[in-house]
Structures are given as structure tokens and as C-alpha cells.
Design a protein around this motif. Structure first.
Motif, PDB file in Angstrom:
ATOM      1  N   VAL A  21       0.813  -1.073   0.056  1.00  0.00           N
ATOM      2  CA  VAL A  21      -0.002   0.035   0.065  1.00  0.00           C
ATOM      3  C   VAL A  21       0.962   1.153  -0.054  1.00  0.00           C
ATOM      4  N   ASN A  22       0.748   2.368  -0.817  1.00  0.00           N
ATOM      5  CA  ASN A  22       1.629   3.601  -0.991  1.00  0.00           C
ATOM      6  C   ASN A  22       0.404   4.540  -0.580  1.00  0.00           C
ATOM      7  N   ARG A  23       0.989   5.150   0.713  1.00  0.00           N
ATOM      8  CA  ARG A  23       0.222   6.175   1.443  1.00  0.00           C
ATOM      9  C   ARG A  23       0.921   7.427   0.955  1.00  0.00           C
ATOM     10  N   PHE A  24       1.978   7.383   0.548  1.00  0.00           N
ATOM     11  CA  PHE A  24       2.614   8.771   0.129  1.00  0.00           C
ATOM     12  C   PHE A  24       2.414   9.221  -1.233  1.00  0.00           C
ATOM     13  N   GLN A  25       2.851  10.587  -1.371  1.00  0.00           N
ATOM     14  CA  GLN A  25       2.973  11.115  -2.935  1.00  0.00           C
ATOM     15  C   GLN A  25       3.791  10.873  -3.802  1.00  0.00           C
TER      16      GLN A  25
END
Ligand code: C2O
Ligand code: CU
Length: 579
Positions: free
Chosen positions: A502-506
Motif C-alpha cells: 500500500v502506498n500512502r505517500f505522494q
């Protein structure tokens, strides 16, 4: 709206909310009544909007919303509950509501800090620190504004702040479970007798090389960038002697995507010690997978690879006919490699372009002048690849695509980010607006070989403040921790393992597990619909959720990291370990 854009919008609204309340409070202190009221109204509106973005993120997955629901939600409600009623009706002296407005500003700012500095997973510690910050800042402002809280109030605030600070710090700063990654353990002997052996020697050293018409200082194997192309036929044994002439920070060889025995994987501190100047190390493994791969140093890999310590590894199934070209793309000291190459090719010949992205960011490739198929990705052949025209492909950091076509009578050109790197004659086309191939949707589907998983592991990628080293740093984190403090994930030999990433960052994180190819199951809940994709490098874009799986069939301790090597270096590295 994609989850990635929702994350960005949510962040902007969070900033607006906090700025609105803080601005309103400051304007009230200065008795600028209309400004204070306008900013408070903005903050209220932004809070409403934020409720919508947070609900949207929670629906995309708890990973995206955890701390926003548990910390931001209550603090925003407290802000509205404290500041809102004081504005109805609007008081005669706006300064009398300055403190409640400032309180709302501090509450929403601390919630924002929790998201930006702490992120996932939400923790009671971070929540309590946010409360402590809010209470302390409010108490200080109260005194400064001169409204003088009662003694009882001041004491209560002090008690709450200290209590929250002590508990919060205790809960947050305790180091994560110490990683039990063994260091420099015995290397397994991969000696094999009587097999055709391909012997190579790679000597690492500083060198001056030519890149894009300029001499640049590089680190090179055998004084060339890229290093020598290592080729073999399936069944050969590779024996590669690595020598280090003068790379002070040490070198190793990692066979990117090649699932070698763990002892040959070339990760310093895990599978071997870095090879220092004057030392050597001999790698031996059987070339039993055909395909396009590459090798690179794994010692201070961010610097080492960028400086030029990489090369191509191609294993062919047997003699090949026609054109077979490798195109390893790299940026050396800001200069693009390889130099453009033009050759005449007879019409009707089969051709294969092996595209390799050795940089830390995605590149866009476009093959103009011919129809083509994507025959393989990350060294593994695709099922039923169909013919494509005027379509670009995006190759993640570390990834490889093999494009095949039959040479037409007219020229063909390969563009990388708009620059021609290979051609068979002059082609003038603009490829910038071509659609991009989605590999999850390409080729013929085959049923997933597993229906149940023995183990499910999750990797939530984010950024956060890392206080465990000597200096605090804004690390790239996995599950809320940064290397070397990320606990290794453990599997048993034979397990079928599912990874959720999961990628939560920009920013994009090109994910790379050593020692195994993973099969893509789904992206953002959409099952992969094309040919099975067995990848070793894949871009997890902002807000994306990938599900991949693999069989644990290659025992050892394996690095598992982002292949934007600067990110790997800034914390985004963990290990997969067999029990
Ligand atoms: Cu190509 Cu651990 O890396
Ligand atoms: Cu990354």
C-alpha cells in the motif's frame, strides 16, 4: 478520483483547516473582526470537506485513513465544538474568542503533524503527543493574550499536557522490535562440477567515461559504464570474480531479478561482507532462467549504481536468429545513457529489444515505425502477447521489457522519454501522446496457481520522522518504521505468501523483492486480467494497493526494498526471512 489524488486533496484541505483556525485566532488577537470571521468560516467549511475526504480514504482502505479517523477526527470535532459556539452570536469584542480559535488551530495543526510526521499505523502515543501539544500551546497563548485563565484551569491544562506528553513519548519512542537479520553468516558453497562454465572478471574502480558527449567521473566495472554485458545460455554455470580496485565504500554484485541461491545475492551485511579495495569475491550460480536481467553493486547502492556500477545480464535459451539488442537506460551524472545507436536491419528479420531501466525512477519507452509485442517482462515470457502499435510502455526502476517485432522495410526507432536511443534509420514521429500499455490487462489470462495463502503480509509505504538514529530524519517508512528498525517478515519454506503493498505517500515506490518473482493478483482491488505477470520490480503509485503472491521456495534472508535507491537508503528496506 484516484486514491492518490484523494490523498493529495485531503492534505491540502488539512492545511487549509489548520491555517484557517490559526489565522482566525491571530486576527482575533489583533481585533481584525471581519478577517477573523472570514477565516473561521473557511476553517469550518474545510472541516466539512475534510469529513468527506476522510470517509473516501477510509473506503479505499483503513491504511489510508487510520490516523485521520482516530486522531484527526476527534481533534477536529474538539476544534469545532470549542470555537464554533463562541461565534454564535458574534461577540462584541472579537478578541474574547481568540483563545478558542487558537485552540482549534493548534488541535488541527497537531493532527496534521500526526499525519505528516507519524502516518501509519495510528498509535495512541502519537495521539497523546498531539493532545499535549494542543493543550500546551493553548495555555501559552491564553497567558500571552492576557485573558488569564483561572488557576484551576492552568493546573488542569498543565496536568493534561504533561500526562499526555509522558505517555505519548513512552508509547512512541520505544524502539521497534530489534531486527534479527543475521550478518555475515556462512556462505553456502555453490560449487558445481563438470558443467559448462562462463567465467567473467569484473573489476570495480573509479574511471572517467564518456556520457552524452562529455567526460564524467564515474565508478565503473572494467572501466566502462555500463559494465561488460554478461551473457549465458540456459544450463551454463556463471562464475564471476568481483575485484575492487579503489572503491572505498566497498562493492558487491547483486543479480537483479535473477533468483540465485541466497549466498550469491550480493547484499552486504546480509549475504556477504562488502568487497573492499584489494579484495575479491567469486560468485557462482547456475543460469537456469532465460531472460533479460541486470547486475549492480548493492554496497551503498544509491551512490554506487548512480555512479555507474551496473551492467546487463542476458541468459538465452539457445542460439537466436535475427537482431537481439540490449538497451540499458541510465542517467550518469545527469547525462543519459546509452548513446543513440543506429544500424541497418534487413526487412523480415525477427528483432528483440531488451529494455532495462537501471535508474531509480520510471522511464517511458515508445517504439515507433512498427507493430510489436511485449514478449517478456522482468525476464519472464508473457502468455499470448498481442500486437501493439503506437503504444508506449512505462518501465519501473529496475524493470525490464522485451519488445519483439519483425523488421519492416521502413525505419524503426525506440524513444526513451522522447529521446531516440536506438533506430534503424530516421523516423520523425511524435510519441508523446501515445497511450500507455497497462500490463495487467495485456495478453492471455491463465488461472492463478493458488487459491489459498499460507501467509499474508502487508507493507504500508509512507514517510515519517525517524528518531532512532543519531540524527532525526524524515525517513521513507514501511509499516511505520525505517531501516534498520523494520522487523523482518518471516515465512516457512513451501509457504504460498500473499503480499499487500500500500502506498500512502505522494511519490512512486518501485517495489523489489530479492530472490523471488511475485505473481500480480490485483491492483486497487481489480484482479489482473491479462497474462500472468511474474515481476521483480513494479511501481506502486501514490494511493495504490497491490496484491502479489509467491511461493517461498528459495530459503535465506532476502532484501525487500524500494528500488528508488535513495528511498531504500532513507529507510525503505526490510528483509524477508525463512524460519
Ligand atoms: Cu536491484 Cu536490492 O536491488
Ligand atoms: Cu520508494
Amino acid at each position: 478520483m484516484t486514491t492518490g489524488s484523494l490523498l493529495a486533496v485531503d492534505l491540502v484541505i488539512a492545511v487549509l483547516t489548520a491555517a484557517g483556525w490559526l489565522g482566525a485566532g491571530s486576527a482575533a488577537v489583533a481585533r481584525r473582526r471581519p478577517l477573523a470571521l472570514a477565516l473561521a468560516a473557511l476553517a469550518l467549511l474545510a472541516t466539512l470537506a475534510r469529513a468527506i475526504t476522510i470517509i473516501g480514504l477510509a473506503r479505499a482502505g483503513w491504511w489510508f485513513a487510520g490516523e485521520k479517523v482516530l486522531v484527526t477526527g476527534p481533534l477536529s470535532l474538539a476544534a469545532v465544538a470549542v470555537a464554533g459556539p463562541r461565534l454564535l452570536p458574534v461577540p462584541g469584542d472579537i478578541r474574547s474568542v481568540a483563545v478558542p480559535l487558537l485552540f482549534a488551530g493548534y488541535a488541527t495543526s497537531s493532527a496534521l503533524f500526526v499525519t505528516v510526521l507519524h502516518g501509519y499505523p495510528a498509535s495512541a502515543g502519537a495521539g497523546l503527543l498531539a493532545v499535549a501539544g494542543t493543550v500546551t500551546a493553548t495555555a501559552v497563548s491564553w497567558r500571552a493574550v492576557g485573558a488569564r485563565p483561572s488557576r484551576a484551569m492552568s493546573r488542569a491544562a498543565l496536568v493534561v499536557a504533561v500526562g499526555a506528553l509522558v505517555t505519548g513519548t513512552g508509547l512512541t519512542v520505544v524502539p521497534a522490535a530489534a531486527p534479527a537479520v543475521p550478518h555475515d553468516h556462512g556462505y553456502r558453497d555453490a560449487r558445481t562440477a563438470d558443467e559448462p562454465t562462463r567465467r567473467f572478471t569484473l573489476t570495480a574502480g573509479t574511471a572517467t567515461v564518456r556520457a552524452d558527449g562529455r567526460d564524467v567521473a564515474a565508478w565503473a566495472f572494467n572501466a566502462q559504464v555500463p559494465g561488460p554485458e554478461l551473457t549465458a545460455t540456459v544450463g551454463d554455470v556463471m562464475q564471476v570474480t568481483l575485484r575492487n580496485r579503489d572503491i572505498g565504500r566497498g562493492v558487491t554484485l547483486h543479480w537483479h531479478g535473477y533468483d540465485v541461491p541466497n549466498s550469491q545475492d550480493g547484499v552486504p551485511g546480509v549475504t556477504q561482507a562488502a568487497v573492499l579495495p584489494g579484495q575479491e569475491f567469486v560468485y557462482r550460480f547456475r543460469a537456469d532462467q532465460a531472460g533479460t536481467y541486470w547486475y549492480h553493486t548493492h554496497s551503498v547502492s544509491d551512490v554506487g549504481v548512480r555512479m555507474g556500477l551496473y551492467g546487463v545480464l542476458v541468459v538465452r535459451p539457445g542460439p537466436t536468429a535475427g537482431l537481439d539488442v540490449t538497451v540499458p537506460v541510465h542517467t550518469l551524472v545527469g547525462r543519459p545513457l546509452p548513446a543513440p545507436r543506429t544500424e541497418r536491419v534487413e526487412a523480415g528479420q525477427p528483432a528483440r529489444l531488451r529494455l532495462i531501466n537501471t535508474d531509480s525512477t520510471t522511464h517511458r519507452y515508445a517504439l515507433a515505425g512498427t507493430a510489436f509485442r511485449v514478449a517478456a517482462i522482468d525476464g519472464v515470457d508473457l502468455e499470448g502477447p498481442t500486437s501493439l502499435v503506437d503504444t508506449a510502455v512505462l518501465i519501473p526502476a529496475g524493470g525490464r521489457y522485451d519488445l519483439v517485432f519483425t523488421a519492416p522495410a521502413t525505419p524503426v526507432a525506440l524513444f526513451v522519454d522522447g529521446r531516440v536511443v536506438y533506430s534503424t534509420g530516421a523516423v520523425s514521429t511524435s510519441t508523446g501522446d501515445w497511450p500507455v500499455l497497462d500490463p495487467l490487462d495485456y495478453g492471455a489470462a491463465v488461472a492463478v496457481p493458488w487459491s489459498r495463502f499460507d501467509r499474508s503480509l502487508t507493507l504500508v509505504l509512507d514517510r515519517g520522522l525517524d528518531l532512532h538514529g543519531l540524527l532525526p530524519r524524515y525517513a521513507h517508512t514501511v509499516n511505520g518504521a525505517a531501516a534498520p528498525d523494520i522487523p523482518p517478515q518471516v515465512v516457512r519454506l513451501g509457504d504460498v505468501v500473499r503480499f499487500t503493498i500500500v502506498n500512502r505517500f505522494q511519490v512512486v515506490h518501485p517495489w523489489h523483492l530479492h530472490g523471488h518473482h511475485v505473481l500480480v493478483l490485483s491492483r486497487d482491488g481489480e484482479p489482473a486480467a491479462g497474462s500472468p505477470l511474474w515481476l521483480d520490480s513494479f511501481d506502486v503509485r501514490p494511493g495504490e494497493v497491490w496484491e502479489v503472491a509467491f511461493r517461498a521456495d528459495n530459503p535465506g534472508v532476502w532484501a525487500n526494498h524500494c528500488h528508488n535507491l535513495a528511498h531504500a537508503d532513507a529507510g525503505m528496506t526490510l528483509h524477508l526471512m525463512y524460519s
